[in-house]
Motif scaffolding. Structure first.
Motif, PDB file in Angstrom:
ATOM      1  N   GLN A 258      -3.512   6.347   2.306  1.00 18.63           N
ATOM      2  CA  GLN A 258      -4.670   5.906   0.714  1.00 18.63           C
ATOM      3  C   GLN A 258      -4.241   4.758   0.878  1.00 18.63           C
ATOM      4  N   THR A 259      -4.601   3.910   2.021  1.00 18.37           N
ATOM      5  CA  THR A 259      -3.877   1.827   2.212  1.00 18.37           C
ATOM      6  C   THR A 259      -4.850   1.156   1.200  1.00 18.37           C
ATOM      7  N   HIS A 260      -6.356   2.321   0.848  1.00 13.87           N
ATOM      8  CA  HIS A 260      -6.639   1.034  -0.433  1.00 13.87           C
ATOM      9  C   HIS A 260      -5.794   1.473  -2.034  1.00 13.87           C
TER      10      HIS A 260
ATOM     11  N   PRO B 284       1.256  -0.454   0.098  1.00 10.72           N
ATOM     12  CA  PRO B 284       0.174   0.339   0.063  1.00 10.72           C
ATOM     13  C   PRO B 284       1.378   1.172   0.207  1.00 10.72           C
TER      14      PRO B 284
END
Length: 94
Positions: free
Chosen positions: A82-84, A77
């Protein structure tokens, strides 16, 4: 019959992974690494990769065929916010 396994890398995979990456470099594949790696560099990469797997900051798996590393895939990631969103890298030398 070939034994095929997909699993997390271990330090014992060092020689096999070094052989894999250097053979891909030798073939002049379009990858980010363009120079053959030393055992010390590959050990550093492998230790870092194992640490990242354990901390769950990224996920890396290797493809092992007949006890020989033949591929690697990592998912990383881009950060806490912004882990998505992230990066997927795949290298196969089958």
């Amino acid at each position: 019959m070939e034994k095929i396994v997909i699993r997390k890398p271990k330090i014992e995979d060092l020689d096999s992974m070094l052989e894999m990456i250097n053979s891909v470099v030798e073939e002049r594949a379009m990858i980010s690494i363009q120079e053959k790696q030393t055992k010390a560099n590959e050990r550093k990469f492998l230790k870092y990769t194992i640490k990242e797997n354990e901390s769950k900051r990224s996920l890396t798996k290797i493809l092992v065929i007949d006890n020989k590393a033949m591929g690697i895939c990592s998912i990383t990631p881009y950060g806490l916010i912004q882990t998505h969103v992230g990066e997927i890298k795949v290298l196969s030398h089958v």
